[in-house]
Design a protein around this motif. Structure first.
Motif, PDB file in Angstrom:
ATOM      1  N   LYS A 305       0.840  -1.188   0.000  1.00  0.00           N
ATOM      2  CA  LYS A 305       0.000   0.000   0.000  1.00  0.00           C
ATOM      3  C   LYS A 305       0.879   1.243   0.000  1.00  0.00           C
ATOM      4  O   LYS A 305       1.677   1.463   0.910  1.00  0.00           O
ATOM      5  CB  LYS A 305      -0.938   0.021   1.207  1.00  0.00           C
ATOM      6  N   VAL A 306       0.705   2.055  -1.052  1.00  0.00           N
ATOM      7  CA  VAL A 306       1.485   3.279  -1.207  1.00  0.00           C
ATOM      8  C   VAL A 306       0.570   4.473  -0.924  1.00  0.00           C
ATOM      9  O   VAL A 306      -0.498   4.601  -1.518  1.00  0.00           O
ATOM     10  CB  VAL A 306       2.075   3.389  -2.622  1.00  0.00           C
ATOM     11  N   GLY A 307       0.981   5.310  -0.008  1.00  0.00           N
ATOM     12  CA  GLY A 307       0.206   6.494   0.343  1.00  0.00           C
ATOM     13  C   GLY A 307       0.774   7.740  -0.306  1.00  0.00           C
ATOM     14  O   GLY A 307       1.881   7.734  -0.847  1.00  0.00           O
ATOM     15  N   LEU A 308       0.002   8.813  -0.247  1.00  0.00           N
ATOM     16  CA  LEU A 308       0.417  10.101  -0.811  1.00  0.00           C
ATOM     17  C   LEU A 308       0.087  11.194   0.194  1.00  0.00           C
ATOM     18  O   LEU A 308      -1.024  11.244   0.719  1.00  0.00           O
ATOM     19  CB  LEU A 308      -0.304  10.372  -2.128  1.00  0.00           C
ATOM     20  N   MET A 309       1.052  12.062   0.447  1.00  0.00           N
ATOM     21  CA  MET A 309       0.804  13.201   1.330  1.00  0.00           C
ATOM     22  C   MET A 309       1.320  14.475   0.663  1.00  0.00           C
ATOM     23  O   MET A 309       2.240  14.420  -0.165  1.00  0.00           O
ATOM     24  CB  MET A 309       1.500  13.000   2.678  1.00  0.00           C
ATOM     25  N   PRO A 310       0.728  15.619   1.011  1.00  0.00           N
ATOM     26  CA  PRO A 310       1.252  16.874   0.470  1.00  0.00           C
ATOM     27  C   PRO A 310       2.647  17.151   1.022  1.00  0.00           C
ATOM     28  O   PRO A 310       3.081  16.526   2.002  1.00  0.00           O
ATOM     29  CB  PRO A 310       0.236  17.921   0.941  1.00  0.00           C
ATOM     30  N   ILE A 311       3.343  18.073   0.411  1.00  0.00           N
ATOM     31  CA  ILE A 311       4.720  18.378   0.796  1.00  0.00           C
ATOM     32  C   ILE A 311       4.718  19.095   2.138  1.00  0.00           C
ATOM     33  O   ILE A 311       4.038  20.115   2.304  1.00  0.00           O
ATOM     34  CB  ILE A 311       5.386  19.247  -0.280  1.00  0.00           C
ATOM     35  N   PRO A 312       5.436  18.577   3.118  1.00  0.00           N
ATOM     36  CA  PRO A 312       5.448  19.207   4.443  1.00  0.00           C
ATOM     37  C   PRO A 312       5.886  20.670   4.390  1.00  0.00           C
ATOM     38  O   PRO A 312       6.720  21.063   3.569  1.00  0.00           O
ATOM     39  CB  PRO A 312       6.459  18.356   5.222  1.00  0.00           C
ATOM     40  N   ALA A 313       5.315  21.454   5.277  1.00  0.00           N
ATOM     41  CA  ALA A 313       5.634  22.879   5.353  1.00  0.00           C
ATOM     42  C   ALA A 313       7.003  23.085   5.991  1.00  0.00           C
ATOM     43  O   ALA A 313       7.452  22.281   6.808  1.00  0.00           O
ATOM     44  CB  ALA A 313       4.559  23.602   6.158  1.00  0.00           C
ATOM     45  N   MET A 314       7.665  24.165   5.608  1.00  0.00           N
ATOM     46  CA  MET A 314       8.943  24.491   6.228  1.00  0.00           C
ATOM     47  C   MET A 314       8.743  25.141   7.597  1.00  0.00           C
ATOM     48  O   MET A 314       9.614  25.074   8.453  1.00  0.00           O
ATOM     49  CB  MET A 314       9.744  25.442   5.324  1.00  0.00           C
ATOM     50  N   SER A 315       7.606  25.775   7.795  1.00  0.00           N
ATOM     51  CA  SER A 315       7.313  26.463   9.044  1.00  0.00           C
ATOM     52  C   SER A 315       6.133  25.804   9.745  1.00  0.00           C
ATOM     53  O   SER A 315       5.173  25.372   9.097  1.00  0.00           O
ATOM     54  CB  SER A 315       6.988  27.937   8.758  1.00  0.00           C
ATOM     55  N   ALA A 316       6.192  25.751  11.055  1.00  0.00           N
ATOM     56  CA  ALA A 316       5.099  25.166  11.831  1.00  0.00           C
ATOM     57  C   ALA A 316       3.829  26.000  11.724  1.00  0.00           C
ATOM     58  O   ALA A 316       2.730  25.505  11.988  1.00  0.00           O
ATOM     59  CB  ALA A 316       5.519  25.040  13.291  1.00  0.00           C
ATOM     60  N   SER A 317       3.970  27.257  11.307  1.00  0.00           N
ATOM     61  CA  SER A 317       2.805  28.129  11.155  1.00  0.00           C
ATOM     62  C   SER A 317       2.135  27.979   9.798  1.00  0.00           C
ATOM     63  O   SER A 317       1.081  28.573   9.553  1.00  0.00           O
ATOM     64  CB  SER A 317       3.214  29.585  11.365  1.00  0.00           C
ATOM     65  N   ASP A 318       2.747  27.200   8.915  1.00  0.00           N
ATOM     66  CA  ASP A 318       2.198  26.995   7.574  1.00  0.00           C
ATOM     67  C   ASP A 318       1.613  25.590   7.480  1.00  0.00           C
ATOM     68  O   ASP A 318       1.766  24.772   8.388  1.00  0.00           O
ATOM     69  CB  ASP A 318       3.300  27.190   6.528  1.00  0.00           C
ATOM     70  N   LYS A 319       0.953  25.303   6.357  1.00  0.00           N
ATOM     71  CA  LYS A 319       0.352  23.989   6.151  1.00  0.00           C
ATOM     72  C   LYS A 319       0.964  23.305   4.933  1.00  0.00           C
ATOM     73  O   LYS A 319       1.424  23.972   4.008  1.00  0.00           O
ATOM     74  CB  LYS A 319      -1.156  24.127   5.969  1.00  0.00           C
ATOM     75  N   PRO A 320       0.964  21.977   4.906  1.00  0.00           N
ATOM     76  CA  PRO A 320       1.481  21.250   3.741  1.00  0.00           C
ATOM     77  C   PRO A 320       0.696  21.613   2.486  1.00  0.00           C
ATOM     78  O   PRO A 320      -0.499  21.929   2.542  1.00  0.00           O
ATOM     79  CB  PRO A 320       1.270  19.787   4.126  1.00  0.00           C
ATOM     80  N   ALA A 321       1.363  21.550   1.339  1.00  0.00           N
ATOM     81  CA  ALA A 321       0.726  21.878   0.057  1.00  0.00           C
ATOM     82  C   ALA A 321       1.269  20.960  -1.025  1.00  0.00           C
ATOM     83  O   ALA A 321       2.415  20.510  -0.956  1.00  0.00           O
ATOM     84  CB  ALA A 321       0.979  23.332  -0.315  1.00  0.00           C
ATOM     85  N   PHE A 322       0.452  20.681  -2.008  1.00  0.00           N
ATOM     86  CA  PHE A 322       0.903  19.913  -3.164  1.00  0.00           C
ATOM     87  C   PHE A 322       1.643  20.830  -4.133  1.00  0.00           C
ATOM     88  O   PHE A 322       1.471  22.049  -4.126  1.00  0.00           O
ATOM     89  CB  PHE A 322      -0.285  19.280  -3.898  1.00  0.00           C
ATOM     90  N   SER A 323       2.454  20.243  -4.982  1.00  0.00           N
ATOM     91  CA  SER A 323       3.094  20.945  -6.089  1.00  0.00           C
ATOM     92  C   SER A 323       2.441  20.441  -7.361  1.00  0.00           C
ATOM     93  O   SER A 323       2.309  19.229  -7.552  1.00  0.00           O
ATOM     94  CB  SER A 323       4.598  20.647  -6.104  1.00  0.00           C
ATOM     95  N   GLY A 324       1.997  21.335  -8.209  1.00  0.00           N
ATOM     96  CA  GLY A 324       1.291  20.810  -9.378  1.00  0.00           C
ATOM     97  C   GLY A 324       0.905  21.838 -10.415  1.00  0.00           C
ATOM     98  O   GLY A 324       1.537  22.872 -10.585  1.00  0.00           O
TER      99      GLY A 324
END
Length: 437
Positions: A305-324
């Motif tokens: 089983k292969v999962g997918l997650m957005p790219i982790p944020a560099m700052s704890a105040s930000d949220k992960p985001a996809f690149s696309g």
């Protein structure tokens, strides 16, 4: 950006005729060789009427199953429209150079794939599609990518890229690791996995031979570092006022990952084609590649089983985001003599049932709303539906040609031939040089 592309086109035309090129994006490697054949679907049905129009069509699709699905949809179209024939080509790695030659001659296919460059590279060659019925269905994350400020719609997005980090789901459960939300959490998870696996798993994989694997790291985390909600450098990058000392954070973090022993020791000689195998053997935990990687893994280990997650944020105040952004599209050449027929074929591809078929094979999100898909990554797209999708960093904020610079400099960095500061200086120098062209 358009000016620089025209100059680049003129400089590369002669070599483009003689040699085949490569795609700039690392997310579009071929996992199956393209046949390179032309496919005419004009009379693949029992209707004996002779087609009155023949559409030329060129797609930047390398995977054979996806090519076959395109052909199947075209066959269905020609059965309903026996007066229209379709000649589709899949040039594979030669796609970009073929298109450069065709643009220089102003002799393009009736329909072609803009593969991420609808506005910047192909914009002046494309018909305006704003009146097409499917336009109202464009997803919120792709609409601005294929539509300009004046309202011109450049292409039908067959599939929308939402690139993130793929991972071994069972491995994370085994070591009680949640999908990381920040870069620091990602590194902590990697260290935990390496330690508790007894060193069997080296969490990250890079290839100095296939340097795009290193370039992808920089593309992903450049967005996380510089295009975030708290400290956004987008305008400075676009206005050429960016302080390139800020870039140094990225190579420093990559060197730190290497120092911690979290990347494969053979990164200089390893090939990207090795990655599905070592991932299937649980020697790698996190992967920065396009979703087609899943199929390569399942050929070796069908039950993994292969999962997918957005790219982790560099700052704890930000949220992960996809690149696309764009992945595969269909645009219509503005000077085509078959525009009505081309739009008719495009509308056929835009049917939900057809986009769903393509989505289920590519593991990508459809670019239109209201299209159901069901594949191994669907649950992750649904889980992270509210996460932002940031455009590929190099396509928006760097001049054409910088992807290669970013990738090669990353290899030089990991090899110890340049420092983090020298990497940033190279980026600054090459950006300035390429923007002058």
């Amino acid at each position: 950006m358009l000016k620089k592309w025209k100059v680049s086109l003129a400089l590369t035309l002669v070599s483009a005729i003689a040699i085949s090129g490569c795609s700039q994006r690392p997310e579009t490697p071929s996992t199956a060789p393209s046949s390179g054949k032309e496919s005419s679907n004009s009379n693949s049905n029992s209707n004996s009427s002779t087609p009155k129009k023949t559409l030329s069509m060129m797609m930047n699709v390398a995977d054979q199953p996806v090519q076959d699905m395109y052909r199947q949809i075209i066959n269905d179209f020609t059965k309903e429209n026996p007066d229209i024939a379709v000649n589709i080509q899949f040039p594979g790695s030669a796609y970009e150079n073929n298109m450069k030659v065709k643009m220089a001659a102003n002799d393009l296919p009736d329909i072609f794939d803009t593969h991420g460059w609808a506005q910047v590279r192909y914009g002046e060659y494309l018909a305006d599609l704003r009146e097409e019925p499917w336009v109202t269905q464009l997803t919120d994350t792709i609409k601005n990518v294929v539509t300009d400020k004046a309202g011109k719609v450049y292409a039908l997005p067959i599939s929308e890229a939402k690139d993130g980090i793929m991972y071994n789901v069972d491995m994370l459960k085994k070591y009680n690791v949640e999908p990381p939300q920040t870069f620091d959490e990602l590194i902590a998870a990697a260290e935990k996995i390496k330690k508790e696996s007894g060193g069997k798993t080296t969490p990250f994989f890079f290839s100095g031979i296939d340097e795009s694997t290193i370039g992808t790291y920089f593309g992903y985390f450049a967005n996380a570092l510089l295009i975030n909600t708290a400290n956004n450098s987008a305008e400075d990058l676009l206005n050429n006022t960016f302080d390139w000392n800020k870039w140094t954070v990225l190579p420093e973090k990559l060197l730190d990952i290497k120092k911690r022993g979290l990347i494969n020791e053979d990164f200089l000689t390893a090939k990207r084609s090795d990655l599905p195998g070592v991932f299937a053997e649980e020697k790698v935990a996190f992967v920065m590649l396009a979703p087609s990687f899943v199929d390569a893994v399942h050929k070796l280990k069908p039950d993994m089983k292969v999962g997918l997650m957005p790219i982790p944020a560099m700052s704890a105040s930000d949220k992960p985001a996809f690149s696309g952004g764009e992945r595969n599209t269909m645009g219509v050449w503005k000077d085509s003599k078959n525009i009505p027929e081309a739009k008719k074929l495009m509308a056929f591809f835009a049917k939900p049932e057809n986009l769903s078929k393509i989505s289920n094979i590519t593991k990508l999100q459809p670019g239109l709303k209201g299209v159901a898909s069901k594949h191994v990554l669907t649950e992750y797209y649904e889980k992270y539906a509210s996460n932002r999708v940031l455009p590929y960093f190099d396509r928006v904020y760097l001049p054409n040609g910088m992807w290669s610079v970013m990738s090669k400099s990353g290899t030089e960095l990991l090899s110890g031939r340049i420092t983090s500061k020298e990497y940033s200086e190279t980026m600054k120098r090459e950006v300035q040089r390429l923007k002058k062209n």
